[in-house]
Design an enzyme around this catalytic site. Structure first.
Site, mmCIF file in Angstrom:
data_model
loop_
_atom_site.group_PDB
_atom_site.id
_atom_site.type_symbol
_atom_site.label_atom_id
_atom_site.label_comp_id
_atom_site.label_asym_id
_atom_site.label_seq_id
_atom_site.Cartn_x
_atom_site.Cartn_y
_atom_site.Cartn_z
ATOM 1 N N CYS A 119 -9.712 104.001 70.229
ATOM 2 C CA CYS A 119 -9.606 104.226 71.675
ATOM 3 C C CYS A 119 -9.739 105.708 72.012
ATOM 4 C CB CYS A 119 -8.280 103.683 72.194
ATOM 5 S SG CYS A 119 -8.116 101.917 71.917
ATOM 6 N N HIS A 258 -5.247 107.637 78.138
ATOM 7 C CA HIS A 258 -5.775 106.346 77.694
ATOM 8 C C HIS A 258 -4.803 105.265 78.156
ATOM 9 C CE1 HIS A 258 -7.004 102.993 75.403
ATOM 10 N NE2 HIS A 258 -6.084 103.105 74.473
ATOM 11 N N ASN A 288 -6.126 97.393 78.651
ATOM 12 C CA ASN A 288 -6.598 98.463 77.769
ATOM 13 C C ASN A 288 -8.082 98.222 77.482
ATOM 14 O OD1 ASN A 288 -7.279 100.034 75.571
ATOM 15 N ND2 ASN A 288 -5.428 99.618 74.402
HETATM 16 O O1 UT7 Z 1 -5.243 101.529 72.389
HETATM 17 C C1 UT7 Z 1 -4.246 101.709 71.433
HETATM 18 C C2 UT7 Z 1 -3.961 100.440 70.843
HETATM 19 N N1 UT7 Z 1 -2.727 99.786 70.902
HETATM 20 C C3 UT7 Z 1 -1.590 100.058 71.571
HETATM 21 O O2 UT7 Z 1 -1.450 100.993 72.263
HETATM 22 C C4 UT7 Z 1 -0.466 99.091 71.370
HETATM 23 C C5 UT7 Z 1 0.856 99.795 71.319
HETATM 24 N N2 UT7 Z 1 1.941 98.859 71.251
HETATM 25 C C6 UT7 Z 1 2.361 98.168 72.324
HETATM 26 O O3 UT7 Z 1 1.818 98.321 73.400
HETATM 27 C C7 UT7 Z 1 3.541 97.255 72.161
HETATM 28 O O4 UT7 Z 1 4.080 97.405 70.853
HETATM 29 C C8 UT7 Z 1 3.180 95.758 72.400
HETATM 30 C C9 UT7 Z 1 2.933 95.527 73.865
HETATM 31 C C10 UT7 Z 1 1.962 95.349 71.580
HETATM 32 C C11 UT7 Z 1 4.353 94.875 71.993
HETATM 33 O O5 UT7 Z 1 5.528 95.270 72.705
HETATM 34 P P1 UT7 Z 1 6.902 95.486 71.925
HETATM 35 O O6 UT7 Z 1 7.900 95.813 72.918
HETATM 36 O O7 UT7 Z 1 6.643 96.478 70.818
HETATM 37 O O8 UT7 Z 1 7.171 94.033 71.366
HETATM 38 P P2 UT7 Z 1 7.337 93.567 69.859
HETATM 39 O O9 UT7 Z 1 6.052 93.643 69.102
HETATM 40 O O10 UT7 Z 1 8.535 94.270 69.291
HETATM 41 O O11 UT7 Z 1 7.703 92.030 70.085
HETATM 42 C C12 UT7 Z 1 8.907 91.624 70.713
HETATM 43 C C13 UT7 Z 1 8.921 90.100 70.791
HETATM 44 C C14 UT7 Z 1 8.609 89.431 69.453
HETATM 45 O O12 UT7 Z 1 9.414 88.299 69.346
HETATM 46 P P3 UT7 Z 1 10.736 88.323 68.404
HETATM 47 O O13 UT7 Z 1 10.229 88.667 67.039
HETATM 48 O O14 UT7 Z 1 11.610 89.388 68.990
HETATM 49 O O15 UT7 Z 1 11.271 86.950 68.558
HETATM 50 C C15 UT7 Z 1 7.158 89.013 69.621
HETATM 51 O O16 UT7 Z 1 6.833 87.874 68.847
HETATM 52 O O17 UT7 Z 1 7.946 89.647 71.712
HETATM 53 C C16 UT7 Z 1 7.126 88.645 71.093
HETATM 54 N N3 UT7 Z 1 5.779 88.732 71.675
HETATM 55 C C17 UT7 Z 1 5.452 88.100 72.814
HETATM 56 N N4 UT7 Z 1 6.154 87.332 73.657
HETATM 57 C C18 UT7 Z 1 5.511 86.859 74.750
HETATM 58 C C19 UT7 Z 1 4.701 89.398 71.208
HETATM 59 N N5 UT7 Z 1 3.667 89.219 72.042
HETATM 60 C C20 UT7 Z 1 4.102 88.422 73.037
HETATM 61 C C21 UT7 Z 1 3.486 87.896 74.185
HETATM 62 N N6 UT7 Z 1 4.227 87.120 75.011
HETATM 63 N N7 UT7 Z 1 2.205 88.138 74.496
#
Ligand code: UT7
Length: 331
Positions: A119, A258, A288
């Site tokens: 990105c 970004h 994104n």
């Molecule tokens: O361009 C650069 C590329 N990437 C990025 O910038 C991504 C950077 N990271 C992020 O934006 C965040 O880490 C995410 C948005 C991807 C995830 O948010 P988070 O607050 O870090 O959530 P997490 O990965 O810690 O997940 C929390 C919970 C998990 O469930 P458990 O294990 O706590 O039961 C996930 O399974 O949320 C669950 N989860 C979802 N729930 C509903 C993950 N994706 C989803 C979803 N809908 N789409």
């Protein structure tokens, strides 16, 4: 030495808009989760028949139509993408072929190259293109960030598919006699030991596609780890760049980050005590769009007249690689 001006900008978004509510119907997610965790409400997705070079073409024609000064030819096309039409050749070359039939600004003496660095690619490409103009090597460069990244997404993987959208933005950069215009300074970096935080395992020469591994041809991301790195590394590197140039955060009129996650952007601006009015965001509308997010956001900020000639802008991006880059730019 020359200054660099942005002679024109254009963008293009596909026609199909997908809301969080639409995603609720195909995966186990909610509008509330996506909005709270990312700030995203909508994303635009290309049709099957459209590819990155098409989005790049429409954004570039938009930029060419928006030109209000005389440019005789474009010397080089630099295209930033992570969703190339082909592995070989560069998508910039495919774009060259499409543009050549539509404008006499593109000739057989117009070069074409891709920048393929996550990105961060558009900001890397901005540094590359503007340095070539500053040095007097080229006069006009078409700089494009374009993605049909939805084609690399596994639409059953809720951790990734909710984050991304398609689109394109094009700058026409030109040499200017005012030497203080354009790129003032930049810093870049990468940590290749973390290449697999965001990657597509299958499809390159390391893991050619076979009948057995096709499920790994999609983008994989360790989102939580990317989040943790971005929220600390990016502000520290912006601080270093501002201090090196004897600037305070308030000396920058507009920050274009970004558009990865609104919580990452808010974390950066809190850390640096940046006035939120100096930050333009549109992640809610487009999600994104990877290498296209910075030019699309800047196009909209210009439309809203948030900056004027002479203002300082900071462009900042991070992404796969792991890579990051910041540019201070005088409009
Ligand atoms: O361009 C650069 C590329 N990437 C990025 O910038 C991504 C950077 N990271 C992020 O934006 C965040 O880490 C995410 C948005 C991807 C995830 O948010 P988070 O607050 O870090 O959530 P997490 O990965 O810690 O997940 C929390 C919970 C998990 O469930 P458990 O294990 O706590 O039961 C996930 O399974 O949320 C669950 N989860 C979802 N729930 C509903 C993950 N994706 C989803 C979803 N809908 N789409």
């Amino acid at each position: 030495m020359f200054g660099v001006k942005i002679s024109s900008i254009g963008i293009y978004l596909p026609s199909k808009r997908v809301s969080n509510y639409d995603l609720e119907k195909i995966i186990d997610t909610t509008d509330e989760w996506i909005t709270q965790r990312t700030g995203i409400k909508y994303r635009y997705i290309v049709e099957d028949s459209i590819t990155t070079s098409d989005l790049a073409l429409y954004a570039s024609l938009n930029a060419i139509n928006n030109l209000n000064n005389e440019i005789d030819k474009i010397d080089l096309i630099v295209l930033a993408t992570n969703s190339p039409d082909y592995i070989i050749p560069a998508t910039a070359s495919v774009l060259h072929g499409k543009l050549k039939t539509k404008t006499n600004l593109i000739t057989d003496n117009t070069g074409s190259m891709d920048v393929f660095s996550g990105c961060t690619a558009f900001v890397y490409a901005l540094i590359t293109a503007s340095s070539l103009i500053k040095a007097g090597i080229y006069k006009n460069i078409l700089l494009v960030g374009a993605e049909s990244i939805s084609k690399l997404v596994d639409w059953t993987d809720r951790t990734v598919c909710i984050l991304l959208g398609d689109g394109a933005g094009s700058f026409i950069l030109s040499a200017d006699n005012s030497i203080d215009k354009g790129i003032i300074d930049a810093n870049v970096g990468s940590d290749g030991t973390k290449f697999d935080l965001i990657y597509v395992p299958v499809g390159g020469v390391k893991e050619p596609p076979t009948c057995e591994n096709l499920s790994d041809r999609y983008l994989k991301m360790v989102g939580r780890e990317v989040f943790k790195i971005a929220i600390t590394l990016v502000p520290s590197k912006i601080k270093e760049l501002l201090e090196k140039n004897n600037l305070n955060p308030d000396d920058i009129k507009l920050y274009i980050f970004h558009q990865a996650n609104i919580r990452i952007i808010n974390g950066i601006i809190e850390n640096l005590k940046i006035d939120p009015n100096r930050v333009y965001n549109n992640i809610d509308k487009y999600a994104n769009t990877s290498a296209a997010s910075v030019p699309i956001a800047f196009y909209e900020a210009l439309k809203e007249k948030l900056v004027k000639e002479g203002d300082l802008i900071l462009f900042s991006a991070f992404g796969a690689g792991f890579t990051w880059a910041n540019v201070i730019w005088r409009l």
